[in-house]
Each structure stands twice: as structure tokens, then as C-alpha cells.
Design an enzyme around this catalytic site. Sequence first.
Site, PDB file in Angstrom:
ATOM      1  N   ASP A   1       3.605 -14.693   1.807  1.00 42.42           N
ATOM      2  CA  ASP A   1       4.667 -14.129   2.633  1.00 42.42           C
ATOM      3  C   ASP A   1       4.434 -14.546   4.084  1.00 42.42           C
ATOM      4  OD1 ASP A   1       6.513 -12.587   4.013  1.00 42.42           O
ATOM      5  OD2 ASP A   1       6.111 -10.761   2.865  1.00 42.42           O
TER       6      ASP A   1
ATOM      7  N   HIS B   1       8.043 -13.699   0.566  1.00 41.77           N
ATOM      8  CA  HIS B   1       8.509 -12.354   0.910  1.00 41.77           C
ATOM      9  C   HIS B   1       9.406 -11.767  -0.179  1.00 41.77           C
ATOM     10  CE1 HIS B   1       9.558  -8.962   3.385  1.00 41.77           C
ATOM     11  NE2 HIS B   1      10.842  -9.241   3.284  1.00 41.77           N
TER      12      HIS B   1
ATOM     13  N   SER C   1      10.320  -4.222   2.701  1.00 42.54           N
ATOM     14  CA  SER C   1      10.731  -5.063   3.818  1.00 42.54           C
ATOM     15  C   SER C   1      11.180  -4.201   5.000  1.00 42.54           C
ATOM     16  CB  SER C   1      11.821  -6.024   3.342  1.00 42.54           C
ATOM     17  OG  SER C   1      12.117  -6.997   4.297  1.00 42.54           O
TER      18      SER C   1
END
Length: 366
Positions: free
Chosen positions: A312, A345, A145
Site C-alpha cells: 500500500d 491499498h 481507508s
Amino acid sequence: MTDARRYFELATPFAMKRGGELHGARVAYETWGQLSASRDNAIMILTGLSPSAHAASCADDPESGWWEDMLGPGKPIDTDRWFVICVNTLGSCKGSSGPASTNPETGNTYRLDFPELSLEDAANAAAELVHGLGIGQLACLIGNSMGGMTALAYLSLHPASARAHISISTAAQAQPFAIAIRSLQREAIRLDPNWNHGRYDDTHYPDTGMSIARKLGVITYRSAMEWVGRFARIRLDSEQREDEPFGAEFQVESYLAGHARRFVRSFDPNSYLYLSRASDWFDMAEYGNGSAAAGLARIHLQRALVIGVSTDILFPLSQQEELAEGLRGGGADVDFVALDSPQGHDAFLVDIAGFGGAIAPFLASL
């Protein structure tokens, strides 16, 4: 129980990309496994916005870490082979210097006096730690991330600093949707009267702003598919509903509220603002004369693994494909893995079978 967290003192002064400098700054980190005599088996993990350096349990701290099932003896990131370092990002409130830290020059909490933070600053701090541990080159740099963006900055600013790279659910630059969501999160915090331009305390704390920011985040971290599968349109029992107009009525609302309650007082609001903005500012095009692809092509690695998730919405699969192609442009042998995990995500935190199934053979091949 003792704490496994350690601290590394950064060089003084520590210059910041956007101006200003830090004195007496440090980063918190944890390690697992043993560094080989040749110091060639080190892996560094750079985290997302909110995690601490405690990625997994150990003898000094048996509490489960945020990546517990991924990291350890015999696990996908096998600490029987690898010496693993996880660093808490500069600007965080989990041990590293940030807005919630004490400014040694004044003796007061930095708050908004902390210099403007970039992910390049976080990358340089992590690189100082690696060098301080006597490691000339990482076997692999892993970024999740926001940590994936920090890793790209690290590799760009410190050529030949890693032989391989694992990029997980990240991006070469923030896109409008992600910027818009993070902007709303910051606005929710800033508009809470208790934020008070960063001068809050435990009695007057921006609970409401932080709660809304966290709820917005959780909505984007997961996928619509998962929301339907987990909650559908199930309503709360009458005794579970809030006794006020327009109160929570559906289970999904209660779920978001629970997430927010657990987060609000566990992460510093000013740190959240700084790191969120740093994510928006990051852009690999700065390293490629206005082209993110060119910036990526300037990174030279032997091997890379890029993993993305089809569900995501915060860092969509198209951005993972862009990363893979860009790193190939720099000469790396790149494996690209697209997973259909329903968790969006956040899948890298929970779909250990999928992510571990890609990471384990990649690391085994190094």
C-alpha cells in the site's frame, strides 16, 4: 426491486467543525442481521471516499455490495451474530446530505454553498445515527481507508462509544504523498472548464477532470507489483487503439480508461472535492497537543485490530504500525496484522482470504 437504503434525520441545526451548520440534513444507511435484546451486538462500518452504504446484498436489495464477500451469514463479519450498520458518509452523494443535495433553505443544490466538511462532521453524524437506533455502545467500529480516519475521529469525540475497533489501511494523519495525490486529483477537476466553480450540469459536466482524478486514484490504490503481473507491457490490438496522436497504446491505459468511464458520472465532482479535502485536513495530533501518538493514546478501547498491506503506497505499513502502537498507548489489547497482498491499498476489497482471515477470528473473540 426495493431499496434497502434507509435515512436518518440529523439534529437541526447540525453544527460543523469548521463553521456553519446544516438544516434538515440526513445520512443514508443500511443494516444486516438482528439487534439483540440487550443491544450489545452492533457493528458499524465507516467507508472510504466513494462507496455507498450498500456493503452487501440483502432481501430488499439482492445486488452485490462493495464488501459482498466479507459481510453476511457465516462470512467473516457474520450477520448471524452481529447487527451490522453501514453508513454513507456525510458529504457524499450516495444518499447522505452533501454538496449534491438540495439546500432546504433555498431549494437549490448546495454545490459550494455546502459548509466546509471535516471527517469529524462525518463522525458526529454517524454517532447520531447510532444513538438514534437506541445503541449505547458499539461492539465494534470498523473503518476502511478514509473511513478509518473517520472512525478515529468518532472514537476521539465520543469516548466509550465502542468496545473494539478494526482499523483497515488508514492513517492517523495524511502524509505528504497522499496529500500531493489528492491535491492533483482536485486540481484536475477544478481546471476542467465544465466544473465552472461547481456550477455544472449533465450537459456541461467535468468528465475530463473526473476521469483524470479517477485514474490517478486507481494508480495509487493498486501496487506496481500488480500492474506488472496483470499488464506487463502488453499492447492493445491495432483495432483497439485510439485513432489520434498519442492515444492509448498499452492495455494498462485502456484499463484505467475503463475504470474512469464507470466512475465519472457515478460520483458527484463537488462531493469528491469536499471529501478529498476533508481527508487531507484530518490529523490526530489535534487530539494530542500536537502529537498524533498522544492523540491516539487518548482513545480507550478494550480490543483493537489494525490491518495494513505491505504494497500500500497511499497508506503505507509504517502508518499502520503507528496506529497499533498509539492505540496500545491508550490501554487497548491490539492485534497488528501485516499482509503481503499484491493489490495495494485496494486489497481490503479483494483479498477476502487475507483480510477475512484476520477479521473473523478477531470478531469471534469479542
